[in-house]
Write a protein that holds these residues in place. Structure first.
Motif, PDB file in Angstrom:
ATOM      1  N   PHE A   1       0.839  -1.202   0.000  1.00  0.00           N
ATOM      2  CA  PHE A   1       0.000   0.000   0.000  1.00  0.00           C
ATOM      3  C   PHE A   1       0.874   1.253   0.000  1.00  0.00           C
ATOM      4  O   PHE A   1       0.647   2.193  -0.768  1.00  0.00           O
ATOM      5  N   LYS A   2       1.895   1.257   0.853  1.00  0.00           N
ATOM      6  CA  LYS A   2       2.797   2.407   0.928  1.00  0.00           C
ATOM      7  C   LYS A   2       3.659   2.523  -0.326  1.00  0.00           C
ATOM      8  O   LYS A   2       3.852   3.620  -0.859  1.00  0.00           O
ATOM      9  N   GLU A   3       4.182   1.391  -0.797  1.00  0.00           N
ATOM     10  CA  GLU A   3       5.045   1.411  -1.982  1.00  0.00           C
ATOM     11  C   GLU A   3       4.309   1.953  -3.212  1.00  0.00           C
ATOM     12  O   GLU A   3       4.892   2.667  -4.035  1.00  0.00           O
ATOM     13  N   THR A   4       3.040   1.588  -3.346  1.00  0.00           N
ATOM     14  CA  THR A   4       2.270   1.947  -4.545  1.00  0.00           C
ATOM     15  C   THR A   4       1.465   3.230  -4.349  1.00  0.00           C
ATOM     16  O   THR A   4       0.600   3.541  -5.176  1.00  0.00           O
ATOM     17  N   ASP A   5       1.727   3.938  -3.273  1.00  0.00           N
ATOM     18  CA  ASP A   5       1.009   5.179  -2.991  1.00  0.00           C
ATOM     19  C   ASP A   5      -0.502   4.958  -2.940  1.00  0.00           C
ATOM     20  O   ASP A   5      -1.288   5.758  -3.417  1.00  0.00           O
ATOM     21  N   GLY A   6      -0.887   3.811  -2.364  1.00  0.00           N
ATOM     22  CA  GLY A   6      -2.298   3.542  -2.151  1.00  0.00           C
ATOM     23  C   GLY A   6      -3.038   2.905  -3.308  1.00  0.00           C
ATOM     24  O   GLY A   6      -4.250   2.683  -3.212  1.00  0.00           O
ATOM     25  N   TYR A   7      -2.348   2.568  -4.391  1.00  0.00           N
ATOM     26  CA  TYR A   7      -3.041   1.919  -5.506  1.00  0.00           C
ATOM     27  C   TYR A   7      -3.319   0.443  -5.219  1.00  0.00           C
ATOM     28  O   TYR A   7      -4.151  -0.173  -5.900  1.00  0.00           O
ATOM     29  N   PHE A   8      -2.632  -0.126  -4.236  1.00  0.00           N
ATOM     30  CA  PHE A   8      -3.030  -1.432  -3.714  1.00  0.00           C
ATOM     31  C   PHE A   8      -3.610  -1.198  -2.333  1.00  0.00           C
ATOM     32  O   PHE A   8      -2.914  -0.726  -1.428  1.00  0.00           O
ATOM     33  N   ASP A   9      -4.884  -1.510  -2.161  1.00  0.00           N
ATOM     34  CA  ASP A   9      -5.553  -1.201  -0.899  1.00  0.00           C
ATOM     35  C   ASP A   9      -6.695  -2.176  -0.631  1.00  0.00           C
ATOM     36  O   ASP A   9      -7.788  -2.032  -1.175  1.00  0.00           O
ATOM     37  N   PRO A  10      -6.464  -3.188   0.207  1.00  0.00           N
ATOM     38  CA  PRO A  10      -7.507  -4.169   0.507  1.00  0.00           C
ATOM     39  C   PRO A  10      -8.653  -3.654   1.384  1.00  0.00           C
ATOM     40  O   PRO A  10      -9.562  -4.424   1.705  1.00  0.00           O
ATOM     41  N   THR A  11      -8.629  -2.370   1.780  1.00  0.00           N
ATOM     42  CA  THR A  11      -9.783  -1.829   2.504  1.00  0.00           C
ATOM     43  C   THR A  11     -10.848  -1.312   1.547  1.00  0.00           C
ATOM     44  O   THR A  11     -11.806  -0.656   1.964  1.00  0.00           O
ATOM     45  N   VAL A  12     -10.712  -1.629   0.280  1.00  0.00           N
ATOM     46  CA  VAL A  12     -11.670  -1.179  -0.726  1.00  0.00           C
ATOM     47  C   VAL A  12     -12.859  -2.139  -0.847  1.00  0.00           C
ATOM     48  O   VAL A  12     -13.685  -2.022  -1.751  1.00  0.00           O
ATOM     49  N   GLY A  13     -12.971  -3.053   0.110  1.00  0.00           N
ATOM     50  CA  GLY A  13     -13.959  -4.127   0.029  1.00  0.00           C
ATOM     51  C   GLY A  13     -15.400  -3.693  -0.145  1.00  0.00           C
ATOM     52  O   GLY A  13     -16.164  -4.325  -0.884  1.00  0.00           O
ATOM     53  N   ASP A  14     -15.827  -2.641   0.534  1.00  0.00           N
ATOM     54  CA  ASP A  14     -17.212  -2.197   0.396  1.00  0.00           C
ATOM     55  C   ASP A  14     -17.506  -1.730  -1.027  1.00  0.00           C
ATOM     56  O   ASP A  14     -18.624  -1.886  -1.527  1.00  0.00           O
ATOM     57  N   LEU A  15     -16.511  -1.156  -1.680  1.00  0.00           N
ATOM     58  CA  LEU A  15     -16.695  -0.734  -3.069  1.00  0.00           C
ATOM     59  C   LEU A  15     -16.686  -1.933  -4.013  1.00  0.00           C
ATOM     60  O   LEU A  15     -17.408  -1.940  -5.017  1.00  0.00           O
ATOM     61  N   VAL A  16     -15.902  -2.951  -3.703  1.00  0.00           N
ATOM     62  CA  VAL A  16     -15.935  -4.192  -4.482  1.00  0.00           C
ATOM     63  C   VAL A  16     -17.350  -4.769  -4.438  1.00  0.00           C
ATOM     64  O   VAL A  16     -17.910  -5.183  -5.464  1.00  0.00           O
ATOM     65  N   ASN A  17     -17.939  -4.782  -3.253  1.00  0.00           N
ATOM     66  CA  ASN A  17     -19.310  -5.264  -3.123  1.00  0.00           C
ATOM     67  C   ASN A  17     -20.295  -4.369  -3.865  1.00  0.00           C
ATOM     68  O   ASN A  17     -21.182  -4.839  -4.578  1.00  0.00           O
ATOM     69  N   ALA A  18     -20.140  -3.058  -3.682  1.00  0.00           N
ATOM     70  CA  ALA A  18     -21.092  -2.115  -4.275  1.00  0.00           C
ATOM     71  C   ALA A  18     -21.123  -2.214  -5.795  1.00  0.00           C
ATOM     72  O   ALA A  18     -22.194  -2.081  -6.412  1.00  0.00           O
ATOM     73  N   TRP A  19     -19.966  -2.462  -6.409  1.00  0.00           N
ATOM     74  CA  TRP A  19     -19.901  -2.560  -7.869  1.00  0.00           C
ATOM     75  C   TRP A  19     -20.260  -3.950  -8.380  1.00  0.00           C
ATOM     76  O   TRP A  19     -20.232  -4.193  -9.591  1.00  0.00           O
ATOM     77  N   GLY A  20     -20.553  -4.882  -7.463  1.00  0.00           N
ATOM     78  CA  GLY A  20     -21.036  -6.198  -7.880  1.00  0.00           C
ATOM     79  C   GLY A  20     -19.994  -7.269  -8.034  1.00  0.00           C
ATOM     80  O   GLY A  20     -20.226  -8.262  -8.730  1.00  0.00           O
ATOM     81  N   PHE A  21     -18.844  -7.143  -7.351  1.00  0.00           N
ATOM     82  CA  PHE A  21     -17.777  -8.127  -7.500  1.00  0.00           C
ATOM     83  C   PHE A  21     -17.386  -8.771  -6.174  1.00  0.00           C
ATOM     84  O   PHE A  21     -16.306  -9.355  -6.068  1.00  0.00           O
ATOM     85  N   GLY A  22     -18.231  -8.687  -5.160  1.00  0.00           N
ATOM     86  CA  GLY A  22     -17.927  -9.264  -3.868  1.00  0.00           C
ATOM     87  C   GLY A  22     -19.077 -10.109  -3.365  1.00  0.00           C
ATOM     88  O   GLY A  22     -20.064 -10.347  -4.072  1.00  0.00           O
ATOM     89  N   PRO A  23     -18.990 -10.587  -2.120  1.00  0.00           N
ATOM     90  CA  PRO A  23     -20.023 -11.474  -1.576  1.00  0.00           C
ATOM     91  C   PRO A  23     -21.314 -10.769  -1.181  1.00  0.00           C
ATOM     92  O   PRO A  23     -22.340 -11.426  -1.005  1.00  0.00           O
TER      93      PRO A  23
END
Length: 327
Positions: A102-124
């Protein structure tokens, strides 16, 4: 864990003539099955013991720690806001790797994006059909790996609504867990593949190298080879948006890679990112996801600082024709 639809499939080994005559060639142990919502293939030499039961128990442990698709897993309990959950070594290692990348990529890798994964239809969880800019902005306030910590084996969240989704790193991590187990049994020559992610060590007894296929980014579900690659003591992971996407009733297309900077799931000209390195498979898995969020130009700039990563980017040029970039 629900699979990402990735680009790399194990296809076998590259035949190379051995210099040794009359060398004893052992038959490999081959294990296959299903895990994390996809399939796995494991090949190893050096011992003739079938470790299938032990490996399945390890898969269960990783799932019970990190799967958002198991309601009783540690991550699911944490996402629901349950208190007093003591996380295990699997969760802590994936958390630490995620924090670093997360730090190395300046936040472009961020596993706290889960609610948005769900909201867009790609999560449980259920897709939000009325998702608009205001709702995206509301969900974005809970995104940020700098808003979570682990203290005394417990996850501390600045916002209780923050939802973890480690699917973009956990499959690679599951491979690492199995690879480490094999090495603990004295196995020096193996290939572990789960849903297209791969980790290799050594070679076949006669010196053959491991060979993998890099797929073309076909949107019709078919598979064809873009290239063939050999791996030597390396991990490889790929991420792409050309297979897993959603088209709304009004014709808008959303892809499964969520940009943690914007909260949106918009398609870009970068079709796939494949990362090869002498690192854990979890690491290259995370980098591949980050690069899809970054896009082509930001990824090329990032790679100037990471000479240890070998990367193949497949993208569409202004004419819509496939191009590739290799560092």
């Amino acid at each position: 864990m629900k699979p990402r639809f990735l680009l790399v499939l194990f296809v076998g080994v590259l035949s190379i003539i051995s210099c040794k005559e009359n060398a004893e060639i052992k038959d490999p142990i081959r294990l296959k099955g299903s895990v994390f919502g996809t399939t796995y293939s494991i090949i190893y030499y050096d011992v003739q013991t079938d470790f299938n039961n032990e490996i399945n128990r390890l898969f269960d442990k990783v799932n019970n720690s990190l799967s958002t698709y198991i309601p009783t897993s540690d991550i699911s309990k944490i996402n629901k806001g349950e208190k007093g959950i003591k996380v295990d070594v699997y969760f802590k290692e994936v958390f630490a790797k995620s924090e670093r990348i997360f730090k190395e990529t300046d936040g472009y890798f961020d596993p706290t994006v889960g609610d948005l994964v769900n909201a867009w239809g790609f999560g449980p969880k259920k897709t939000l059909n009325d998702l608009d800019s205001a709702k995206v902005k509301s969900l974005m306030q809970f995104v940020g790996f700098d808003k979570v910590t682990i203290e005394n084996d417990e996850v501390i969240k600045q916002f209780t609504e923050t939802y973890f989704d480690f699917n973009s790193i956990a499959k690679g991590y599951g491979i690492d867990v199995i690879a480490r187990f094999l090495e603990s049994k004295g196995i020096k020559n193996y290939l572990v593949e789960i849903g297209g992610e791969i980790r290799t060590r050594g070679a076949k007894p006669e010196g053959n190298e491991w060979k993998v296929q890099l797929d073309n980014p076909n949107t019709d579900g078919s598979r064809s080879a873009f290239d063939y690659l050999t791996l030597k003591d390396e991990s490889m992971a790929s991420s792409g948006n050309y297979r897993k996407f959603r088209i709304t009733d009004n014709g808008e297309k959303y892809v499964h890679t969520i940009n943690p900077k914007t909260g949106y799931a918009k398609e870009s000209n970068l079709l796939s990112a494949s990362v090869i390195a002498q690192l854990d498979c979890a690491d290259v898995d995370a980098y591949a996801t980050a690069f899809m969020a970054m896009g082509l130009e930001r990824t090329k700039e990032f790679l100037k600082k990471k000479p240890d990563l070998k990367v193949i980017l497949i993208y569409a040029d202004e004419k819509g024709e496939l191009q590739e970039y290799r560092n």
